[in-house]
Design a protein around this motif. Structure first.
Motif, short mmCIF file in Angstrom:
data_model
loop_
_atom_site.label_atom_id
_atom_site.label_comp_id
_atom_site.label_asym_id
_atom_site.label_seq_id
_atom_site.Cartn_x
_atom_site.Cartn_y
_atom_site.Cartn_z
N GLN A 101 0.87 -1.11 -0.11
CA GLN A 101 -0.16 -0.05 -0.01
C GLN A 101 0.87 1.27 0.08
O GLN A 101 1.70 1.58 1.20
CB GLN A 101 -0.84 0.02 1.42
N THR A 116 -4.76 14.32 6.19
CA THR A 116 -5.45 12.80 6.05
C THR A 116 -4.49 11.79 5.73
O THR A 116 -4.63 10.78 6.29
CB THR A 116 -6.67 12.88 4.86
N ILE A 117 -3.55 12.15 4.99
CA ILE A 117 -2.55 11.16 4.59
C ILE A 117 -1.65 10.89 5.54
O ILE A 117 -1.46 9.66 5.97
CB ILE A 117 -1.93 11.68 3.33
N ARG A 119 -2.58 11.03 8.78
CA ARG A 119 -3.11 10.18 9.81
C ARG A 119 -3.52 9.00 9.46
O ARG A 119 -3.18 7.96 10.31
CB ARG A 119 -4.62 11.00 9.95
N GLU A 120 -3.45 8.76 8.04
CA GLU A 120 -3.80 7.39 7.54
C GLU A 120 -2.48 6.70 7.73
O GLU A 120 -2.50 5.26 8.08
CB GLU A 120 -4.47 7.30 6.21
N GLN A 123 -1.98 5.59 11.02
CA GLN A 123 -2.89 4.39 11.48
C GLN A 123 -2.50 3.17 10.55
O GLN A 123 -3.63 2.32 10.72
CB GLN A 123 -4.39 4.91 11.02
N LYS A 125 -2.74 2.40 7.54
CA LYS A 125 -3.28 2.12 6.16
C LYS A 125 -2.29 2.09 4.97
O LYS A 125 -2.69 1.63 4.12
CB LYS A 125 -4.18 3.27 5.78
#
Length: 197
Positions: A101, A116-117, A119-120, A123, A125
């Motif tokens: 990913q 957002t990127i 934060r992900e 997390q 992602k």
């Protein structure tokens, strides 16, 4: 004291203040408890594919996260051998790490998109972030343990220190891989210095 100036690396402004300002100097030369020194390697061009295979194993085995830093956002017409983040993201996601990913971060994205990127990534992602040196400061992702710097010869030693400081922020062993766009002896010897400090 009325002013406290702090720096993790010897950036030019801080050096000038230290040399010419009326400052008392304190040096913190210890790592935070539990942290390990970041292992740094200059990777010759013929070892690039081996380095990618090693990264893939680290991500799979240790759940590592990686940064891949490119000097430019978009390819340059005059410097075609220098890797750019947008083109490198496409190459890596389609051909080198198709099972991983990946995410692309750069300064032309809006502030909300960048947050957002990040934060992900925190997390878990994403496993690999491709970016220009915009991640040099202010990013804390403790499980990021691999930093790849493309065309490292184009980056000053202070900025290389800053980029390398984005990994090694937990108790996990971290690594910094320096790739070059030219293999001259002077370039290699300058970068080899970073392997020792």
């Amino acid at each position: 004291a009325h002013v406290l100036t702090m720096t993790a690396t010897p950036i030019p402004r801080t050096i000038a203040l230290t040399l010419y300002g009326d400052l008392d100097l304190s040096v913190l030369d210890e790592m935070p408890f539990g942290r390990k020194m970041v292992k740094t390697w200059v990777v010759p061009p013929d070892k690039r594919q081996s380095a990618y295979a090693w990264m893939d194993r680290e991500i799979k085995t240790h759940k590592s996260r990686a940064f891949i830093i490119c000097p430019f956002i978009d390819p340059s017409e005059s410097m075609q051998t220098i890797r750019a983040a947008t083109a490198e993201f496409k190459l890596l996601s389609e051909h080198i790490f198709p099972q991983r990913q990946l995410v692309l971060l750069h300064g032309r994205l809006g502030a909300d998109a960048k947050q957002t990127i990040l934060r992900e990534v925190r997390q878990n992602k994403f496993e690999i972030m491709v970016a220009p040196p915009v991640v040099e400061v202010g990013i804390d992702i403790p499980n990021a343990t691999i930093m790849v710097i493309e065309a490292a010869e184009r980056v000053g030693l202070a900025q290389l220190h800053q980029l390398r400081g984005r990994v090694g922020r937990s108790d996990k062993q971290s690594y910094c891989l320096l790739f070059t766009s030219e293999g001259s002896q002077s370039v290699t010897s300058r970068l080899k210095h970073l392997e020792r400090v």
